[in-house]
Design a protein around this motif. Structure first.
Motif, PDB file in Angstrom:
ATOM      1  N   THR A  27      14.210  -6.123   8.435  1.00  0.00           N
ATOM      2  CA  THR A  27      13.735  -7.199   7.569  1.00  0.00           C
ATOM      3  C   THR A  27      12.939  -6.621   6.398  1.00  0.00           C
ATOM      4  O   THR A  27      12.394  -5.518   6.501  1.00  0.00           O
ATOM      5  N   PRO A  28      12.854  -7.364   5.306  1.00  0.00           N
ATOM      6  CA  PRO A  28      12.020  -6.895   4.192  1.00  0.00           C
ATOM      7  C   PRO A  28      10.566  -6.681   4.616  1.00  0.00           C
ATOM      8  O   PRO A  28       9.932  -5.731   4.169  1.00  0.00           O
ATOM      9  N   ALA A  29      10.059  -7.519   5.496  1.00  0.00           N
ATOM     10  CA  ALA A  29       8.670  -7.367   5.943  1.00  0.00           C
ATOM     11  C   ALA A  29       8.494  -6.072   6.728  1.00  0.00           C
ATOM     12  O   ALA A  29       7.482  -5.376   6.576  1.00  0.00           O
ATOM     13  N   GLN A  30       9.464  -5.734   7.559  1.00  0.00           N
ATOM     14  CA  GLN A  30       9.388  -4.502   8.339  1.00  0.00           C
ATOM     15  C   GLN A  30       9.466  -3.289   7.416  1.00  0.00           C
ATOM     16  O   GLN A  30       8.701  -2.331   7.570  1.00  0.00           O
ATOM     17  N   ALA A  31      10.358  -3.320   6.455  1.00  0.00           N
ATOM     18  CA  ALA A  31      10.474  -2.224   5.496  1.00  0.00           C
ATOM     19  C   ALA A  31       9.194  -2.079   4.675  1.00  0.00           C
ATOM     20  O   ALA A  31       8.721  -0.962   4.433  1.00  0.00           O
ATOM     21  N   ALA A  32       8.619  -3.207   4.273  1.00  0.00           N
ATOM     22  CA  ALA A  32       7.382  -3.179   3.491  1.00  0.00           C
ATOM     23  C   ALA A  32       6.223  -2.616   4.318  1.00  0.00           C
ATOM     24  O   ALA A  32       5.372  -1.891   3.788  1.00  0.00           O
ATOM     25  N   ALA A  33       6.197  -2.922   5.605  1.00  0.00           N
ATOM     26  CA  ALA A  33       5.142  -2.406   6.477  1.00  0.00           C
ATOM     27  C   ALA A  33       5.224  -0.884   6.577  1.00  0.00           C
ATOM     28  O   ALA A  33       4.197  -0.194   6.551  1.00  0.00           O
ATOM     29  N   VAL A  34       6.439  -0.363   6.677  1.00  0.00           N
ATOM     30  CA  VAL A  34       6.616   1.092   6.728  1.00  0.00           C
ATOM     31  C   VAL A  34       6.161   1.709   5.410  1.00  0.00           C
ATOM     32  O   VAL A  34       5.422   2.698   5.404  1.00  0.00           O
ATOM     33  N   GLN A  35       6.569   1.138   4.299  1.00  0.00           N
ATOM     34  CA  GLN A  35       6.189   1.687   2.996  1.00  0.00           C
ATOM     35  C   GLN A  35       4.675   1.656   2.798  1.00  0.00           C
ATOM     36  O   GLN A  35       4.095   2.612   2.272  1.00  0.00           O
ATOM     37  N   ALA A  36       4.032   0.576   3.230  1.00  0.00           N
ATOM     38  CA  ALA A  36       2.577   0.477   3.106  1.00  0.00           C
ATOM     39  C   ALA A  36       1.897   1.543   3.959  1.00  0.00           C
ATOM     40  O   ALA A  36       0.928   2.186   3.516  1.00  0.00           O
ATOM     41  N   ALA A  37       2.398   1.760   5.170  1.00  0.00           N
ATOM     42  CA  ALA A  37       1.821   2.769   6.054  1.00  0.00           C
ATOM     43  C   ALA A  37       2.029   4.177   5.496  1.00  0.00           C
ATOM     44  O   ALA A  37       1.139   5.021   5.575  1.00  0.00           O
ATOM     45  N   VAL A  38       3.198   4.429   4.930  1.00  0.00           N
ATOM     46  CA  VAL A  38       3.479   5.724   4.311  1.00  0.00           C
ATOM     47  C   VAL A  38       2.535   5.954   3.135  1.00  0.00           C
ATOM     48  O   VAL A  38       1.946   7.036   2.993  1.00  0.00           O
ATOM     49  N   THR A  39       2.377   4.954   2.302  1.00  0.00           N
ATOM     50  CA  THR A  39       1.496   5.060   1.139  1.00  0.00           C
ATOM     51  C   THR A  39       0.055   5.310   1.565  1.00  0.00           C
ATOM     52  O   THR A  39      -0.639   6.163   0.994  1.00  0.00           O
ATOM     53  N   GLU A  40      -0.384   4.599   2.591  1.00  0.00           N
ATOM     54  CA  GLU A  40      -1.750   4.770   3.094  1.00  0.00           C
ATOM     55  C   GLU A  40      -1.952   6.175   3.671  1.00  0.00           C
ATOM     56  O   GLU A  40      -2.950   6.836   3.388  1.00  0.00           O
ATOM     57  N   TYR A  41      -0.993   6.638   4.455  1.00  0.00           N
ATOM     58  CA  TYR A  41      -1.096   7.977   5.046  1.00  0.00           C
ATOM     59  C   TYR A  41      -1.107   9.045   3.948  1.00  0.00           C
ATOM     60  O   TYR A  41      -1.881  10.006   4.015  1.00  0.00           O
ATOM     61  N   ALA A  42      -0.274   8.876   2.959  1.00  0.00           N
ATOM     62  CA  ALA A  42      -0.244   9.831   1.847  1.00  0.00           C
ATOM     63  C   ALA A  42      -1.592   9.871   1.131  1.00  0.00           C
ATOM     64  O   ALA A  42      -2.100  10.955   0.810  1.00  0.00           O
ATOM     65  N   ALA A  43      -2.182   8.710   0.901  1.00  0.00           N
ATOM     66  CA  ALA A  43      -3.483   8.659   0.235  1.00  0.00           C
ATOM     67  C   ALA A  43      -4.561   9.321   1.092  1.00  0.00           C
ATOM     68  O   ALA A  43      -5.413  10.054   0.581  1.00  0.00           O
ATOM     69  N   THR A  45      -4.184  11.701   3.341  1.00  0.00           N
ATOM     70  CA  THR A  45      -3.975  13.143   3.500  1.00  0.00           C
ATOM     71  C   THR A  45      -3.931  13.904   2.182  1.00  0.00           C
ATOM     72  O   THR A  45      -4.000  15.129   2.181  1.00  0.00           O
ATOM     73  N   GLY A  46      -3.753  13.171   1.090  1.00  0.00           N
ATOM     74  CA  GLY A  46      -3.645  13.829  -0.208  1.00  0.00           C
ATOM     75  C   GLY A  46      -2.265  14.412  -0.475  1.00  0.00           C
ATOM     76  O   GLY A  46      -2.076  15.153  -1.437  1.00  0.00           O
ATOM     77  N   LEU A  47      -1.307  14.082   0.389  1.00  0.00           N
ATOM     78  CA  LEU A  47       0.073  14.554   0.191  1.00  0.00           C
ATOM     79  C   LEU A  47       0.832  13.600  -0.727  1.00  0.00           C
ATOM     80  O   LEU A  47       0.523  12.404  -0.772  1.00  0.00           O
ATOM     81  N   PRO A  48       1.833  14.103  -1.429  1.00  0.00           N
ATOM     82  CA  PRO A  48       2.661  13.215  -2.248  1.00  0.00           C
ATOM     83  C   PRO A  48       3.376  12.188  -1.357  1.00  0.00           C
ATOM     84  O   PRO A  48       3.890  12.537  -0.288  1.00  0.00           O
ATOM     85  N   ARG A  49       3.381  10.931  -1.776  1.00  0.00           N
ATOM     86  CA  ARG A  49       3.988   9.865  -0.991  1.00  0.00           C
ATOM     87  C   ARG A  49       5.435  10.168  -0.664  1.00  0.00           C
ATOM     88  O   ARG A  49       5.892   9.968   0.458  1.00  0.00           O
ATOM     89  N   VAL A  50       6.183  10.684  -1.621  1.00  0.00           N
ATOM     90  CA  VAL A  50       7.600  10.969  -1.381  1.00  0.00           C
ATOM     91  C   VAL A  50       7.768  12.059  -0.327  1.00  0.00           C
ATOM     92  O   VAL A  50       8.684  11.995   0.494  1.00  0.00           O
TER      93      VAL A  50
END
Length: 65
Positions: A27-43, A45-50
């Motif tokens: 679902t779009p909500a599930q995909a958005a949740a993953v992207q938000a978690a990835v973005t948060e983890y990247a921030a 850790t200081g690692l590039p989001r990609v």
């Protein structure tokens, strides 16, 4: 690209999304949740989001490599 030690909750979120995608049920909500978690983890850790996103996908989809 370096190996990232992902937290269990982030791995579980990506695993669930990957399984849903394989069943054409992501679902779009599930995909958005993953992207938000990835973005948060990247921030945090200081690692590039990609780099985080690619590493997470690799860890879930190709755990042997």
């Amino acid at each position: 690209m370096s190996t990232i030690d992902f937290p269990g909750d982030l791995l579980a979120l990506e695993r669930a999304a990957w399984e849903a995608a394989q069943q054409h049920a992501l679902t779009p909500a599930q995909a958005a949740a993953v992207q938000a978690a990835v973005t948060e983890y990247a921030a945090e850790t200081g690692l590039p989001r990609v780099e985080v996103e690619m590493g997470l996908k690799r860890a879930v989809r190709h755990p042997e490599g």
